[in-house]
Design an enzyme around this catalytic site. Sequence first.
Site, PDB file in Angstrom:
ATOM      1  N   ASP A   1      -7.216  -6.012 -20.763  1.00  0.00           N
ATOM      2  CA  ASP A   1      -7.333  -7.118 -21.717  1.00  0.00           C
ATOM      3  C   ASP A   1      -5.939  -7.527 -22.186  1.00  0.00           C
ATOM      4  OD1 ASP A   1      -7.819  -8.861 -23.806  1.00  0.00           O
ATOM      5  OD2 ASP A   1      -9.278  -7.566 -24.806  1.00  0.00           O
TER       6      ASP A   1
ATOM      7  N   HIS B   1       0.816  -1.213   0.000  1.00  0.00           N
ATOM      8  CA  HIS B   1       0.000   0.000   0.000  1.00  0.00           C
ATOM      9  C   HIS B   1       0.852   1.267   0.000  1.00  0.00           C
ATOM     10  CE1 HIS B   1      -3.385   2.538   0.492  1.00  0.00           C
ATOM     11  NE2 HIS B   1      -4.183   1.657   1.077  1.00  0.00           N
TER      12      HIS B   1
END
Length: 451
Positions: free
Chosen positions: A393, A162
């Site tokens: 994709d 994080h």
Amino acid sequence: MAQSPTLRVHQVCPISPPQETAPTSLPFTFFDVLWLRFPPVERLFFYPFPTPPPSFFNSVLPNLKRSLSLTLQHFPPLAGTITWPLNSPLPVITYHTGNAVPFTVAESDADFNALSSNLSEVNQRQQLTPHLAISHEQASVLALQVTLFPNHGFCIGITAHHAALDGKSSTLFMKSWAHLCSHLGTSPSLPKHLTPSFDRSTIRDPSGIGEAYANSWLSFGGDTGNRSLNVWESLGGATQCEVVKGLFELTPSDIKRLKKHAESEVVDKRVRATSFSVACAYVLACAVKVDRPKTDRVAFVFSVDCRSRLEPPVSGTYFGNCVVPQLVVVARDEVLGSDGFVKGLEGISDALNGLESGVLNGAENWMSKIQGVMGDRLFSIAGSPRFEVYGVDFGWGRPRKVDVTSVDKTGAFSLAESRDLSGGIEIALALNKGQMEAFSALFNQGLESLE
């Protein structure tokens, strides 16, 4: 509870940037230090791929590995490690030649269709998330895992530290990796909108906010000189048995009706009825009614991207953390009431309106504010519809489902754009089965009651 699926690990291999990638050191900014010990962020991308395993292992897997190495050439800090040297006021990310990202290849007999549906059991997905190596002295930045579900599909799991990067940077990496994978055989360059910027000089800190945060961590919990890089395991998410993950959608029509309802109920014209604010307020009201916290206050934390709000603005592809937390505290009974949605919306709007005086106004108090509500029931958000995660994709089609699994342990809920790209908002959260049934009923009945 269904029996836990079997996971077979084929290999764990280190994937490095190309040998010619130069070593680099990236200093933390105050944006990064704030999240130093927060749990890592985990995501799963589920891709349908209904072909036999040989096609995956002979085609998909080599392309993923090759393109990952090429992508790391543009993102070398992701292969590096976080340390906090004694002679450094802030932690640093350092990449040395030969550093690598651990890349796990596994195979599972779990039900791919169930895992990628709108309701799935949390314990069925835990094996799909890679582990991030973190110790007192150093921490990895990134870990990846690809899991095949023979004849059905595969899943790419990503775990990111994080403090090293925010959600926008993490998504930028995934989009860049997908771009290079789908363009193998051509020049390994990235278009401008996918090329990260590591220019830390654009983040100015004249008042020493970074060192103030660092000092807070050094003395957190009464310690002195605590430079530990160990992170918190959780932030109070559902820990009981039979936890399930539910995905819900606010359609464009739902959002329009929530805005209309807000405008009819709110007197203060400064209240912002945006798609984001009404979605957060509505989910928060439903979640609080289901949770019925025992504390007198409910705290809600959301992040705002600062890249375009700083003076001067930084690049939209700036790599690292560049978000500010916004804190909303509301009396529990107000959110439990019939106008809980409106009360939540007013609090969120107040926080957003406060940004007009400067996005960094009061930044020196962020750490103490967040720590100050740790005893309250804390709700928070991960993700954003603006990340457009359903556009990642790799060349075999868009993901069927993208799941921020780290919210299962933090008690947060995640937001994403609707997977059908209709303009709606997808919401996900983890609850016990009984709570999930109650949340689903509240969520749907509330929308049905709107005009």
